[in-house]
Structure formats: C-alpha cells, structure tokens
Design a protein around this motif. Structure first.
Motif, PDB file in Angstrom:
ATOM      1  N   GLY A 283     -36.942 -48.498  76.281  1.00 11.81           N
ATOM      2  CA  GLY A 283     -37.047 -48.012  77.651  1.00 11.81           C
ATOM      3  C   GLY A 283     -35.757 -48.173  78.420  1.00 11.81           C
ATOM      4  O   GLY A 283     -35.469 -47.418  79.354  1.00 11.81           O
ATOM      5  N   VAL A 284     -34.924 -49.149  78.009  1.00 13.52           N
ATOM      6  CA  VAL A 284     -33.625 -49.340  78.658  1.00 13.52           C
ATOM      7  C   VAL A 284     -32.692 -48.158  78.378  1.00 13.52           C
ATOM      8  O   VAL A 284     -31.666 -48.010  79.033  1.00 13.52           O
ATOM      9  CB  VAL A 284     -32.956 -50.666  78.212  1.00 13.52           C
ATOM     10  N   MET A 285     -33.057 -47.321  77.398  1.00 16.31           N
ATOM     11  CA  MET A 285     -32.268 -46.134  77.049  1.00 16.31           C
ATOM     12  C   MET A 285     -33.058 -44.853  77.284  1.00 16.31           C
ATOM     13  O   MET A 285     -32.710 -43.804  76.755  1.00 16.31           O
ATOM     14  CB  MET A 285     -31.840 -46.216  75.576  1.00 16.31           C
ATOM     15  N   GLY A 286     -34.144 -44.944  78.035  1.00 14.68           N
ATOM     16  CA  GLY A 286     -34.956 -43.756  78.285  1.00 14.68           C
ATOM     17  C   GLY A 286     -35.934 -43.436  77.170  1.00 14.68           C
ATOM     18  O   GLY A 286     -36.534 -42.365  77.157  1.00 14.68           O
ATOM     19  N   GLY A 287     -36.124 -44.352  76.245  1.00 13.49           N
ATOM     20  CA  GLY A 287     -37.014 -44.114  75.113  1.00 13.49           C
ATOM     21  C   GLY A 287     -38.469 -44.356  75.455  1.00 13.49           C
ATOM     22  O   GLY A 287     -38.824 -44.795  76.551  1.00 13.49           O
ATOM     23  N   LYS A 288     -39.331 -44.090  74.484  1.00 14.56           N
ATOM     24  CA  LYS A 288     -40.780 -44.170  74.675  1.00 14.56           C
ATOM     25  C   LYS A 288     -41.469 -45.072  73.654  1.00 14.56           C
ATOM     26  O   LYS A 288     -42.669 -45.006  73.492  1.00 14.56           O
ATOM     27  CB  LYS A 288     -41.373 -42.764  74.604  1.00 14.56           C
ATOM     28  N   SER A 289     -40.706 -45.922  72.977  1.00 12.56           N
ATOM     29  CA  SER A 289     -41.297 -46.829  71.989  1.00 12.56           C
ATOM     30  C   SER A 289     -42.044 -47.952  72.696  1.00 12.56           C
ATOM     31  O   SER A 289     -41.843 -48.203  73.884  1.00 12.56           O
ATOM     32  CB  SER A 289     -40.206 -47.417  71.091  1.00 12.56           C
ATOM     33  N   SER A 290     -42.919 -48.643  71.938  1.00 16.95           N
ATOM     34  CA  SER A 290     -43.674 -49.759  72.499  1.00 16.95           C
ATOM     35  C   SER A 290     -43.538 -50.970  71.587  1.00 16.95           C
ATOM     36  O   SER A 290     -43.180 -50.842  70.418  1.00 16.95           O
ATOM     37  CB  SER A 290     -45.145 -49.389  72.659  1.00 16.95           C
ATOM     38  N   GLY A 291     -43.841 -52.138  72.129  1.00 15.98           N
ATOM     39  CA  GLY A 291     -43.804 -53.351  71.344  1.00 15.98           C
ATOM     40  C   GLY A 291     -44.662 -54.419  71.989  1.00 15.98           C
ATOM     41  O   GLY A 291     -44.705 -54.529  73.213  1.00 15.98           O
ATOM     42  N   ASP A 292     -45.345 -55.196  71.153  1.00 16.52           N
ATOM     43  CA  ASP A 292     -46.221 -56.246  71.650  1.00 16.52           C
ATOM     44  C   ASP A 292     -46.015 -57.495  70.806  1.00 16.52           C
ATOM     45  O   ASP A 292     -46.131 -57.454  69.578  1.00 16.52           O
ATOM     46  CB  ASP A 292     -47.681 -55.796  71.589  1.00 16.52           C
ATOM     47  N   LEU A 293     -45.706 -58.595  71.458  1.00 16.55           N
ATOM     48  CA  LEU A 293     -45.453 -59.862  70.792  1.00 16.55           C
ATOM     49  C   LEU A 293     -46.576 -60.826  71.149  1.00 16.55           C
ATOM     50  O   LEU A 293     -46.852 -61.053  72.325  1.00 16.55           O
ATOM     51  CB  LEU A 293     -44.111 -60.419  71.260  1.00 16.55           C
TER      52      LEU A 293
ATOM     53  N   SER B  84     -40.765 -44.417  68.795  1.00 18.69           N
ATOM     54  CA  SER B  84     -40.665 -43.002  69.151  1.00 18.69           C
ATOM     55  C   SER B  84     -39.203 -42.599  69.028  1.00 18.69           C
ATOM     56  O   SER B  84     -38.325 -43.263  69.599  1.00 18.69           O
ATOM     57  CB  SER B  84     -41.150 -42.772  70.587  1.00 18.69           C
ATOM     58  N   LEU B  85     -38.938 -41.543  68.297  1.00 21.60           N
ATOM     59  CA  LEU B  85     -37.562 -41.085  68.128  1.00 21.60           C
ATOM     60  C   LEU B  85     -37.099 -40.217  69.293  1.00 21.60           C
ATOM     61  O   LEU B  85     -35.977 -39.746  69.313  1.00 21.60           O
ATOM     62  CB  LEU B  85     -37.419 -40.335  66.799  1.00 21.60           C
ATOM     63  N   ASP B  86     -37.950 -40.052  70.292  1.00 22.02           N
ATOM     64  CA  ASP B  86     -37.601 -39.326  71.513  1.00 22.02           C
ATOM     65  C   ASP B  86     -36.999 -40.335  72.492  1.00 22.02           C
ATOM     66  O   ASP B  86     -37.683 -40.918  73.319  1.00 22.02           O
ATOM     67  CB  ASP B  86     -38.854 -38.673  72.110  1.00 22.02           C
ATOM     68  N   GLY B  87     -35.718 -40.598  72.371  1.00 27.27           N
ATOM     69  CA  GLY B  87     -35.042 -41.616  73.174  1.00 27.27           C
ATOM     70  C   GLY B  87     -34.293 -42.566  72.267  1.00 27.27           C
ATOM     71  O   GLY B  87     -33.757 -42.168  71.245  1.00 27.27           O
ATOM     72  N   GLY B  88     -34.292 -43.837  72.605  1.00 29.72           N
ATOM     73  CA  GLY B  88     -33.526 -44.841  71.854  1.00 29.72           C
ATOM     74  C   GLY B  88     -34.028 -45.090  70.451  1.00 29.72           C
ATOM     75  O   GLY B  88     -33.256 -45.301  69.536  1.00 29.72           O
ATOM     76  N   GLY B  89     -35.341 -45.128  70.247  1.00 27.80           N
ATOM     77  CA  GLY B  89     -35.906 -45.308  68.909  1.00 27.80           C
ATOM     78  C   GLY B  89     -35.881 -46.724  68.388  1.00 27.80           C
ATOM     79  O   GLY B  89     -35.615 -46.942  67.221  1.00 27.80           O
ATOM     80  N   PHE B  90     -36.165 -47.731  69.255  1.00 30.88           N
ATOM     81  CA  PHE B  90     -36.241 -49.084  68.740  1.00 30.88           C
ATOM     82  C   PHE B  90     -37.261 -49.920  69.504  1.00 30.88           C
ATOM     83  O   PHE B  90     -37.601 -49.649  70.645  1.00 30.88           O
ATOM     84  CB  PHE B  90     -34.880 -49.791  68.747  1.00 30.88           C
ATOM     85  N   SER B  91     -37.736 -50.938  68.834  1.00 31.08           N
ATOM     86  CA  SER B  91     -38.647 -51.924  69.393  1.00 31.08           C
ATOM     87  C   SER B  91     -38.258 -53.242  68.728  1.00 31.08           C
ATOM     88  O   SER B  91     -38.171 -53.308  67.507  1.00 31.08           O
ATOM     89  CB  SER B  91     -40.094 -51.553  69.074  1.00 31.08           C
ATOM     90  N   SER B  92     -37.995 -54.279  69.527  1.00 31.94           N
ATOM     91  CA  SER B  92     -37.388 -55.467  68.947  1.00 31.94           C
ATOM     92  C   SER B  92     -37.968 -56.756  69.496  1.00 31.94           C
ATOM     93  O   SER B  92     -38.634 -56.781  70.520  1.00 31.94           O
ATOM     94  CB  SER B  92     -35.876 -55.441  69.201  1.00 31.94           C
TER      95      SER B  92
END
Length: 101
Positions: free
Chosen positions: A16-26, A42-50
């Motif tokens: 989301g810091v790059m406009g992406g749409k990925s999600s992550g839950d810890l 989601s590859l529409d945007g940054g494409g990472f979850s960390s």
C-alpha cells in the motif's frame, strides 16, 4: 523460541505504501510459540506483503554457524492457470540504516 515470540517487535507491511493492493495478516498462535503470516499478493501495484522484525540493539551472531528459515506456502491459480510468483527476501542491516519498502 522456547519462551515464545516477542510479539510487539514484529509487524506486517504491504505494498500500500506503493499504491498496491496486496494484503497481509500476522498472528501468533499456541501461546506465542508459532508466528503465522498469511496474505494475498496483487501484482496491480507494488506486489509484496512482508513481515518485519525490529531489534532494539545489535545481536551478536558470531557464536553461530548460521541460521535456518522455514517457509511453508500454498499457491492458488489465477483464471489463466498461471501460478502466482513466490519469493523470499531476507535483509539484515545495522541501526544506522533502515529499509522502508
């Protein structure tokens, strides 16, 4: 570890810091003895979850020959039957630098 994870020093960061749409839950399970991270890339945007760990001071790892990371994953297929990409990135740095990604 034997006494569990220090849960307040771990957090998730997504694209989301790059406009992406990925999600992550810890989450922490079994009296904090297991850390579980799940997300959707989601590859529409940054494409990472960390997952990121903060340390208050340097850790001397010189007595050790190495360390091990165990990664367990499942992958889903998109409508075109193409596997989603999977990567693992480990980054170490000193207290004078900070990666914000």
């Amino acid at each position: 570890g034997d006494s569990g994870w220090q849960t307040n020093t771990w957090y998730s960061q997504v694209d989301g810091v790059m406009g992406g749409k990925s999600s992550g839950d810890l989450t922490f399970l079994e009296s904090n003895s297991v850390m579980s991270f799940s997300g959707v890339i989601s590859l529409d945007g940054g494409g990472f979850s960390s997952v990121i760990k903060s340390f208050s001071s340097a850790i001397d790892l010189s007595p050790y020959a190495g360390f091990a990371v165990e990664l367990e994953t499942t992958s889903a297929h998109d409508p075109n039957n193409v596997d989603a990409p999977l990567g693992l990135h480990l980054q170490f740095h000193d207290s004078n630098t900070r990666y914000i990604g």
